[in-house]
Design an enzyme around this catalytic site. Structure first.
Site, PDB file in Angstrom:
ATOM      1  N   CYS A 160       0.862  -1.184   0.000  1.00 25.50           N
ATOM      2  CA  CYS A 160       0.000   0.000   0.000  1.00 25.50           C
ATOM      3  C   CYS A 160       0.902   1.239   0.000  1.00 25.50           C
ATOM      4  O   CYS A 160       2.125   1.142   0.139  1.00 25.50           O
ATOM      5  CB  CYS A 160      -0.892   0.004   1.235  1.00 25.50           C
ATOM      6  SG  CYS A 160       0.039   0.139   2.791  1.00 25.50           S
ATOM      7  N   HIS A 205       3.918   1.937  11.725  1.00 35.90           N
ATOM      8  CA  HIS A 205       2.796   1.654  12.626  1.00 35.90           C
ATOM      9  C   HIS A 205       2.499   2.807  13.584  1.00 35.90           C
ATOM     10  O   HIS A 205       1.442   2.828  14.207  1.00 35.90           O
ATOM     11  CB  HIS A 205       3.092   0.398  13.445  1.00 35.90           C
ATOM     12  CG  HIS A 205       3.551  -0.755  12.621  1.00 35.90           C
ATOM     13  ND1 HIS A 205       4.894  -1.065  12.441  1.00 35.90           N
ATOM     14  CD2 HIS A 205       2.862  -1.647  11.878  1.00 35.90           C
ATOM     15  CE1 HIS A 205       4.998  -2.114  11.637  1.00 35.90           C
ATOM     16  NE2 HIS A 205       3.790  -2.484  11.278  1.00 35.90           N
ATOM     17  N   GLU A 250       0.717  -0.598  16.343  1.00 38.49           N
ATOM     18  CA  GLU A 250      -0.175   0.523  15.992  1.00 38.49           C
ATOM     19  C   GLU A 250      -1.081   0.879  17.160  1.00 38.49           C
ATOM     20  O   GLU A 250      -1.295   2.052  17.463  1.00 38.49           O
ATOM     21  CB  GLU A 250      -1.015   0.186  14.755  1.00 38.49           C
ATOM     22  CG  GLU A 250      -1.868   1.381  14.321  1.00 38.49           C
ATOM     23  CD  GLU A 250      -2.866   1.078  13.224  1.00 38.49           C
ATOM     24  OE1 GLU A 250      -3.932   1.731  13.218  1.00 38.49           O
ATOM     25  OE2 GLU A 250      -2.591   0.206  12.381  1.00 38.49           O
ATOM     26  N   CYS A 276      -8.106   1.596   6.944  1.00 37.22           N
ATOM     27  CA  CYS A 276      -7.517   2.289   5.795  1.00 37.22           C
ATOM     28  C   CYS A 276      -8.032   1.729   4.475  1.00 37.22           C
ATOM     29  O   CYS A 276      -8.499   0.588   4.393  1.00 37.22           O
ATOM     30  CB  CYS A 276      -5.988   2.248   5.880  1.00 37.22           C
ATOM     31  SG  CYS A 276      -5.215   0.832   5.097  1.00 37.22           S
ATOM     32  N   SER A 289       1.850  -9.737  10.768  1.00 30.57           N
ATOM     33  CA  SER A 289       1.169  -8.690  10.011  1.00 30.57           C
ATOM     34  C   SER A 289      -0.337  -8.783  10.250  1.00 30.57           C
ATOM     35  O   SER A 289      -0.984  -9.742   9.826  1.00 30.57           O
ATOM     36  CB  SER A 289       1.466  -8.832   8.510  1.00 30.57           C
ATOM     37  OG  SER A 289       0.552  -8.096   7.735  1.00 30.57           O
TER      38      SER A 289
END
EC number: 1.17.7.4
Length: 316
Positions: free
Chosen positions: A17, A79, A131, A200, A228
């Site tokens: 991304c 993150h 995050e 997102c 992940s």
């Protein structure tokens, strides 16, 4: 012996991304500007292949700022980090570059705005994920409460049920998050949500492509790292959307071919931190074993690009 036939479905979008692409470029440009070593607090993105490649170029990955010397630049991962981390870097007069994904930064700004308005925050996220740690660390202890499941919503103890807001980790399952938000709104009707969905665009797009692809597939391979979050969500989404069997693989060597015996269709996708080289490797491995007919399952076209921080765009 002739190879057995295989229908191979490729999800689009898949893989990198804009936030991941930007974070990797930040490390590469920092190495060009300042030379090696450059320190990176936490894995820049959750992918061993990417991290090892940057390590070979001179990046040193550490978990805490106190492992970094004052005289070398340090980069904060995509993150995001608690507010205390850049504050400590400033106190030590370190050169630092923040590679936090702009969509994660948006959640940080949101949380601060709600706190400034006197609202206590509830964060939907996974405990211990960097995050989540970074977002909760934007506000003083106790100002952000974490919920991971619908059951957590029933148990959470808030200061004032009339003065609440919520944010979410950007890499969650859209459907699971929707259930938790519904539970929050049922228990706290006045709770304030984000103006726009926190999950997102890339997470959403990859999950939608998997939903479209899953019913066509006997099995699915998700290229991504076990740490992940967005890759692991793709495995869950594929299973819920009707694919009988889904594997998370870091690269082609990890594929469990015995579990795929007798199948006639495979779907391939990749988490947002998985590079195209690893996806190509998995596709090539399928071609080695099967007579492949390929079909693209495209549900969105992405053209998002995020700016590199100014400090790396100006000459040394």
């Amino acid at each position: 012996m002739p190879k057995p036939p295989l229908n191979l479905y490729l999800a689009a979008p898949r893989g990198f991304c804009a936030g991941v692409d930007r974070a990797i470029k930040i490390v590469e440009m920092a190495l060009e500007k300042w030379g090696a070593p450059v320190f990176v607090r936490h894995e820049i993105v959750h992918n061993k292949f990417v991290v090892d490649g940057l390590r070979e170029k001179g990046a040193i990955f550490v978990e805490e700022l106190d492992e970094c010397p004052e005289d070398r630049p340090v980069i904060f991962s995509a993150h995001g980090v608690p507010k205390s981390v850049p504050a400590e870097a400033q106190r030590r007069e370190m050169v630092y570059v923040d590679a936090t994904c702009p969509l994660v930064s948006k959640v940080h700004i949101e949380a601060q705005r709600h706190a400034d308005n006197g609202l206590q925050m509830i964060m939907i996220g996974h405990k211990g994920h960097p995050e989540t740690v970074g977002t909760m660390g934007q506000l003083p202890k106790g100002e952000v409460l974490l919920v991971e499941t619908v059951a957590d919503v029933a148990e959470v103890q808030v200061r004032d049920p009339e003065r609440l807001a919520f944010v979410t980790q950007t890499t969650l399952s859209i459907d699971d998050t929707a259930e938790i938000i519904t539970a929050l709104k049922a228990r706290f009707p006045g709770i304030v949500g984000p103006h726009k969905e926190d999950i997102c665009y890339a997470t959403t797009n990859r999950q939608e492509a998997v939903k479209a692809m899953a019913p066509k597939c006997d099995a699915m391979l998700v290229v991504g790292a076990p740490n992940s979050s967005n890759s692991r969500r793709l495995v869950e989404v594929g299973a819920k959307a009707g694919c009988g069997y889904t594997q998370l693989v870091q690269r082609a060597a990890d594929i469990d071919w015995r579990a795929l015996e007798g199948i006639s269709s495979i779907g391939i996708t990749a988490g947002a931190s998985a590079p195209e080289a690893l996806i190509d490797e998995v596709i090539a491995a399928c071609h080695e074993r099967f007579e492949v007919a390929t079909e693209l399952v495209e549900t969105a076209v992405e053209n998002v690009e995020f700016k590199i921080p100014r400090v790396l765009r100006i000459p040394a």
